[in-house]
Design a protein around this motif. Structure first.
Motif, PDB file in Angstrom:
ATOM      1  N   THR A   8      26.243 -17.760 -36.919  1.00 21.06           N
ATOM      2  CA  THR A   8      27.661 -18.063 -36.711  1.00 21.06           C
ATOM      3  C   THR A   8      28.096 -17.675 -35.296  1.00 21.06           C
ATOM      4  OG1 THR A   8      28.124 -17.715 -39.059  1.00 21.06           O
ATOM      5  CG2 THR A   8      29.992 -17.651 -37.564  1.00 21.06           C
ATOM      6  N   SER A   9      27.580 -16.550 -34.791  1.00 22.28           N
ATOM      7  CA  SER A   9      27.891 -16.142 -33.411  1.00 22.28           C
ATOM      8  C   SER A   9      27.335 -17.135 -32.402  1.00 22.28           C
ATOM      9  CB  SER A   9      27.312 -14.737 -33.147  1.00 22.28           C
ATOM     10  OG  SER A   9      27.951 -13.766 -33.952  1.00 22.28           O
ATOM     11  N   ILE A  10      26.122 -17.641 -32.664  1.00 26.31           N
ATOM     12  CA  ILE A  10      25.544 -18.661 -31.779  1.00 26.31           C
ATOM     13  C   ILE A  10      26.391 -19.931 -31.822  1.00 26.31           C
ATOM     14  CG2 ILE A  10      23.532 -20.124 -31.363  1.00 26.31           C
ATOM     15  CD1 ILE A  10      21.792 -17.879 -32.484  1.00 26.31           C
ATOM     16  N   GLU A  11      26.848 -20.294 -33.017  1.00 27.57           N
ATOM     17  CA  GLU A  11      27.704 -21.477 -33.157  1.00 27.57           C
ATOM     18  C   GLU A  11      28.973 -21.339 -32.323  1.00 27.57           C
ATOM     19  OE1 GLU A  11      31.102 -23.092 -35.979  1.00 27.57           O
ATOM     20  OE2 GLU A  11      29.602 -21.849 -36.965  1.00 27.57           O
ATOM     21  N   ILE A  12      29.617 -20.173 -32.406  1.00 29.98           N
ATOM     22  CA  ILE A  12      30.857 -19.949 -31.661  1.00 29.98           C
ATOM     23  C   ILE A  12      30.589 -20.000 -30.161  1.00 29.98           C
ATOM     24  CG2 ILE A  12      32.671 -18.271 -31.166  1.00 29.98           C
ATOM     25  CD1 ILE A  12      32.378 -17.317 -34.067  1.00 29.98           C
ATOM     26  N   TRP A  13      29.482 -19.370 -29.736  1.00 34.32           N
ATOM     27  CA  TRP A  13      29.138 -19.384 -28.309  1.00 34.32           C
ATOM     28  C   TRP A  13      28.964 -20.819 -27.819  1.00 34.32           C
ATOM     29  CZ3 TRP A  13      25.438 -21.245 -25.080  1.00 34.32           C
ATOM     30  CH2 TRP A  13      25.410 -20.725 -23.781  1.00 34.32           C
ATOM     31  N   CYS A  14      28.217 -21.617 -28.554  1.00 31.67           N
ATOM     32  CA  CYS A  14      27.972 -23.010 -28.149  1.00 31.67           C
ATOM     33  C   CYS A  14      29.261 -23.828 -28.129  1.00 31.67           C
ATOM     34  CB  CYS A  14      26.956 -23.656 -29.094  1.00 31.67           C
ATOM     35  SG  CYS A  14      25.278 -23.023 -28.926  1.00 31.67           S
ATOM     36  N   ARG A  15      30.145 -23.578 -29.095  1.00 36.24           N
ATOM     37  CA  ARG A  15      31.387 -24.350 -29.158  1.00 36.24           C
ATOM     38  C   ARG A  15      32.308 -24.018 -27.983  1.00 36.24           C
ATOM     39  NH1 ARG A  15      32.712 -27.322 -33.077  1.00 36.24           N
ATOM     40  NH2 ARG A  15      31.379 -26.280 -34.606  1.00 36.24           N
ATOM     41  N   VAL A  16      32.420 -22.737 -27.645  1.00 37.13           N
ATOM     42  CA  VAL A  16      33.265 -22.341 -26.515  1.00 37.13           C
ATOM     43  C   VAL A  16      32.640 -22.797 -25.195  1.00 37.13           C
ATOM     44  CG1 VAL A  16      34.288 -20.382 -25.304  1.00 37.13           C
ATOM     45  CG2 VAL A  16      34.203 -20.383 -27.800  1.00 37.13           C
ATOM     46  N   PHE A  17      31.319 -22.659 -25.098  1.00 41.76           N
ATOM     47  CA  PHE A  17      30.619 -23.104 -23.888  1.00 41.76           C
ATOM     48  C   PHE A  17      30.843 -24.599 -23.666  1.00 41.76           C
ATOM     49  CE2 PHE A  17      26.758 -24.854 -21.892  1.00 41.76           C
ATOM     50  CZ  PHE A  17      26.766 -24.138 -20.701  1.00 41.76           C
ATOM     51  N   HIS A  18      30.785 -25.370 -24.737  1.00 39.87           N
ATOM     52  CA  HIS A  18      31.029 -26.809 -24.632  1.00 39.87           C
ATOM     53  C   HIS A  18      32.444 -27.089 -24.134  1.00 39.87           C
ATOM     54  CE1 HIS A  18      32.981 -30.324 -26.612  1.00 39.87           C
ATOM     55  NE2 HIS A  18      31.980 -30.959 -26.046  1.00 39.87           N
ATOM     56  N   SER A  19      33.410 -26.283 -24.556  1.00 34.66           N
ATOM     57  CA  SER A  19      34.806 -26.512 -24.164  1.00 34.66           C
ATOM     58  C   SER A  19      35.037 -26.236 -22.685  1.00 34.66           C
ATOM     59  CB  SER A  19      35.736 -25.623 -24.990  1.00 34.66           C
ATOM     60  OG  SER A  19      35.575 -25.870 -26.366  1.00 34.66           O
TER      61      SER A  19
END
Length: 446
Positions: free
Chosen positions: A307-318
């Motif tokens: 879940t932490s990796i998911e959040i990191w990837c989502r914010v990085f994409h933004s």
């Protein structure tokens, strides 16, 4: 964050003043002194923006009461007199509680803003519309302050950063970035998605952990009350008549005696364990150690890690928009990922490797040891094809689906285990209680 106004005198005798935001007066004093050194003036006054409660009257109309934020009472008095009111009293509010708006209201504000921005509605009108329509008073006041500050021409990062206590550190930062970017819609959309996902994860995690824990604790308390108080009262009655007790009854009575004899030690041990766990949860070092070793815990630890990796990837994409800004995007994504250990590894290992040694993004992330092999492989493919931003979103969506599915399975498994535990405990209590029905007194003469 609170607003402070500093005033001073320059060498030429000119009055110098400005406004800054700080967590407290001590921090504001330090920042004001630094500004005074840089701009070469003598600091004379530092005032905090506070709430003043006033009572006014206009002509023969009934008296009106209200409140206004200002740096001092004279500002409020001048503003009211300018509007034609006769001031009867102005008092500074002694205690100010700034209640944080509920997370669901913040998510609603950001989601509606994203939708209205997509409809090409000016942001000024969006803030005006939402501040008048939202019911929560704390959020309404926050939006009005943001609206006013933006109308005054203040920097968007500073305006939203000042509201970090109300909106949350990450949303405030993202909205500040959005105000200066050319793609507000996408950043608002990503922020809303992140917050919605975050709230959903917390809700599911509570269902998976908190409710079963409450049920188990209640069951444990009922069993202890039965074993330590109710059952001994019955069993001791048989002992008075010198009646031999069956094995389970005798064992339960012995356990009851042991619990009563060691009650202080048991309560003390439980309190110490609870204090240690609480300290780990509330302290920075404790949260860091918890997140570091939680990764290695099967099932739940793996779920939270992904879940932490998911959040990191989502914010990085933004935030990612090219090689010139990717370091800042990596840092902000690390702060948002909700894992202190993962954040530290990225900041202390990945970013220095990229800045000082010139390493590539994927190589630097691999050295942190906090990204899964699958995530690194997908990001590596994206880096080679020049689509790393889109790939980060794909990784985020993949882990969102995977963690949601696994969390639902965990909730179902926990509910089954809790139901089985209740059944086993109730069966054991029933058997032990029913055993007393076969106890018979000794035959006279035997």
């Amino acid at each position: 964050m609170a607003e402070f106004r500093y005033q001073g005198i320059a060498v030429s005798g000119r009055v110098v003043q400005g406004i800054l935001s700080a967590k407290n007066k001590r921090d504001a004093q330090k920042r004001a002194e630094d500004i005074a050194k840089q701009r070469r003036f003598r600091l004379k006054k530092l005032e905090r923006k506070s709430t003043f409660v006033y009572k006014v009257r206009k002509g023969k109309e009934a008296a009106l009461a209200g409140q206004q934020k200002a740096f001092n009472a004279d500002e409020v008095r001048r503003a009211l007199e300018k509007m034609g009111y006769t001031v009867q009293s102005i008092q500074k509010k002694v205690i100010e509680f700034k209640v944080k708006p509920p997370a669901k209201d913040i998510v609603m504000f950001i989601r509606l803003s994203a939708d209205l921005l997509r409809e090409k509605l000016p942001y000024d009108e969006i803030l005006n519309l939402l501040s008048n329509d939202i019911d929560n008073k704390a959020l309404k006041q926050t939006l009005k302050e943001i609206h006013q500050d933006l109308k005054d021409g203040k920097d968007g990062t500073e305006v939203f950063g000042k509201q970090a206590d109300s909106l949350g550190k990450f949303p405030a930062h993202m909205l500040g970035v959005a105000s200066k970017s050319g793609n507000m819609v996408e950043i608002y959309e990503s922020t809303a998605k992140f917050l919605e996902r975050n709230e959903e994860f917390k809700k599911n995690l509570k269902s998976a952990m908190i409710m079963p824990a409450v049920v188990v604790l209640a069951l444990l308390g009922a069993v202890l009350f039965y074993v330590a108080y109710i059952f001994p009262e019955t069993a001791n009655m048989f002992l008075k008549f010198d009646i031999d007790l069956p094995p389970m009854t005798a064992g339960t009575l012995a356990l009851s005696g042991w619990l009563q004899s060691n009650a202080i030690w048991i309560i003390g041990s439980i309190s110490i364990v609870a204090a240690v766990i609480t300290r780990m949860v509330i302290t920075t070092k404790g949260r860091f150690l918890l997140s570091k070793y939680m990764i290695k815990v099967p099932v739940v630890g793996t779920l939270m890690h992904k879940t932490s990796i998911e959040i990191w990837c989502r914010v990085f994409h933004s935030l990612y928009s090219g090689s010139g800004e990717n370091v800042e995007a990596i840092r902000i994504a690390a702060e948002a990922c909700r894992s202190p250990y993962m954040e530290k590894q990225i900041k202390d290992i990945a970013i220095p490797m990229m800045l000082k040694e010139g390493k590539g993004l994927i190589e630097a992330l691999e050295k942190t040891g906090v990204f899964t092999r699958n995530a690194l492989q997908r990001l590596h493919s994206g880096a080679e094809t020049g689509t790393i931003r889109e790939t980060a979103l794909q990784v985020a969506n993949y882990y969102e689906k995977e963690t949601t599915h696994k969390l639902n399975n965990i909730i179902d498994m926990i509910q089954v285990f809790v139901a089985m535990a209740i059944m086993v405990v109730m069966t054991a209590i029933t058997i032990v209680s029913s055993e007393t029905a076969v106890i018979r007194p000794k035959t006279p003469g035997m």
